[in-house]
Write a protein that holds these residues in place. Structure first.
Motif, PDB file in Angstrom:
ATOM      1  N   THR A 141       9.713   0.230  -8.276  1.00 43.76           N
ATOM      2  CA  THR A 141       8.920   1.273  -8.932  1.00 43.76           C
ATOM      3  C   THR A 141       8.931   1.129 -10.453  1.00 43.76           C
ATOM      4  O   THR A 141       7.889   1.262 -11.099  1.00 43.76           O
ATOM      5  N   GLY A 142      10.074   0.860 -11.024  1.00 49.31           N
ATOM      6  CA  GLY A 142      10.175   0.712 -12.474  1.00 49.31           C
ATOM      7  C   GLY A 142       9.298  -0.398 -13.001  1.00 49.31           C
ATOM      8  O   GLY A 142       8.587  -0.225 -13.999  1.00 49.31           O
ATOM      9  N   ARG A 143       9.323  -1.538 -12.344  1.00 52.69           N
ATOM     10  CA  ARG A 143       8.502  -2.669 -12.779  1.00 52.69           C
ATOM     11  C   ARG A 143       7.015  -2.376 -12.618  1.00 52.69           C
ATOM     12  O   ARG A 143       6.203  -2.778 -13.441  1.00 52.69           O
ATOM     13  N   VAL A 144       6.661  -1.694 -11.540  1.00 52.51           N
ATOM     14  CA  VAL A 144       5.254  -1.341 -11.322  1.00 52.51           C
ATOM     15  C   VAL A 144       4.784  -0.397 -12.419  1.00 52.51           C
ATOM     16  O   VAL A 144       3.705  -0.577 -12.988  1.00 52.51           O
ATOM     17  N   MET A 145       5.591   0.596 -12.742  1.00 51.94           N
ATOM     18  CA  MET A 145       5.213   1.553 -13.779  1.00 51.94           C
ATOM     19  C   MET A 145       5.074   0.874 -15.138  1.00 51.94           C
ATOM     20  O   MET A 145       4.141   1.161 -15.886  1.00 51.94           O
ATOM     21  N   VAL A 146       5.978  -0.045 -15.462  1.00 52.78           N
ATOM     22  CA  VAL A 146       5.888  -0.788 -16.721  1.00 52.78           C
ATOM     23  C   VAL A 146       4.684  -1.726 -16.681  1.00 52.78           C
ATOM     24  O   VAL A 146       3.907  -1.795 -17.633  1.00 52.78           O
ATOM     25  N   ILE A 191       3.853   5.807  -5.593  1.00 49.71           N
ATOM     26  CA  ILE A 191       3.875   5.825  -7.060  1.00 49.71           C
ATOM     27  C   ILE A 191       2.708   6.650  -7.592  1.00 49.71           C
ATOM     28  O   ILE A 191       2.885   7.481  -8.489  1.00 49.71           O
ATOM     29  N   CYS A 192       1.526   6.446  -7.033  1.00 48.70           N
ATOM     30  CA  CYS A 192       0.348   7.192  -7.492  1.00 48.70           C
ATOM     31  C   CYS A 192       0.486   8.682  -7.206  1.00 48.70           C
ATOM     32  O   CYS A 192       0.143   9.509  -8.056  1.00 48.70           O
ATOM     33  N   PHE A 212       0.827  -1.202   0.000  1.00 40.93           N
ATOM     34  CA  PHE A 212       0.000   0.000   0.000  1.00 40.93           C
ATOM     35  C   PHE A 212       0.864   1.256   0.000  1.00 40.93           C
ATOM     36  O   PHE A 212       0.612   2.189  -0.763  1.00 40.93           O
ATOM     37  N   ALA A 213       1.890   1.289   0.843  1.00 44.49           N
ATOM     38  CA  ALA A 213       2.778   2.465   0.915  1.00 44.49           C
ATOM     39  C   ALA A 213       3.477   2.695  -0.424  1.00 44.49           C
ATOM     40  O   ALA A 213       3.565   3.838  -0.899  1.00 44.49           O
ATOM     41  N   ASN A 214       3.967   1.632  -1.036  1.00 43.69           N
ATOM     42  CA  ASN A 214       4.641   1.762  -2.330  1.00 43.69           C
ATOM     43  C   ASN A 214       3.674   2.221  -3.420  1.00 43.69           C
ATOM     44  O   ASN A 214       4.016   3.082  -4.239  1.00 43.69           O
TER      45      ASN A 214
END
Length: 108
Positions: A96-101, A44-45, A38-40
Motif C-alpha cells: 500500500t505504501g509504495r502504491v500511494m507513493v 486503496i481507492c 484489483f482487490a488491492n
C-alpha cells in the motif's frame, strides 16, 4: 473481480472533475495476480479516494491491441491517467505504501 471491461466503484459525480482519478488496470484474464491487484487497488481507492475515482479493467486476453496505447509491457499494470502526469505501476499492488507513493496519493 467482475468480468467486464469497466468497473465503477464509487459515484464520480460526488467530486468535481478536477478531483476525479481515472485508473486503468491492465490484466490478462482472471489470474491470481490480476484478482489480487484489483482487490488491492479497490481497497486503496475506497480508503483514500472515496467518491472520486473510476477504475477501468482492461483484459488483454480479450483486447490485446489495447496494450500498445499505454505501452504495457508487463501485467498486471496500473495506469493513472488523471490527474496528470500519467503514472504506471506494475504488480499486484500489495504494498500500500509504495502504491500511494507511486500514484502520489495524499492520505486524507
Amino acid at each position: 473481480m467482475k468480468n467486464t471491461s469497466t468497473v465503477k466503484k464509487k459515484p464520480v459525480k460526488a467530486a468535481s472533475a478536477a478531483e476525479v482519478w481515472i485508473l486503468k488496470l491492465y490484466v490478462a484474464g482472471q489470474t491470481k495476480k490480476s484478482i489480487a491487484a484489483f482487490a488491492n487497488l479497490k481497497k486503496i481507492c475506497d480508503e483514500h479516494l472515496a467518491g472520486k475515482y473510476h477504475i477501468e479493467i482492461v483484459d488483454l486476453l480479450k483486447n490485446p491491441t489495447l496494450a500498445k496505447g499505454d505501452q504495457i509491457l508487463a501485467i498486471p499494470t496500473l495506469v493513472r491517467q488523471l490527474p496528470p502526469p500519467v503514472k504506471k505501476l506494475i504488480g499486484d499492488l500489495a504494498n500500500t505504501g509504495r502504491v500511494m507513493v507511486g500514484l502520489d496519493i495524499k492520505s486524507a
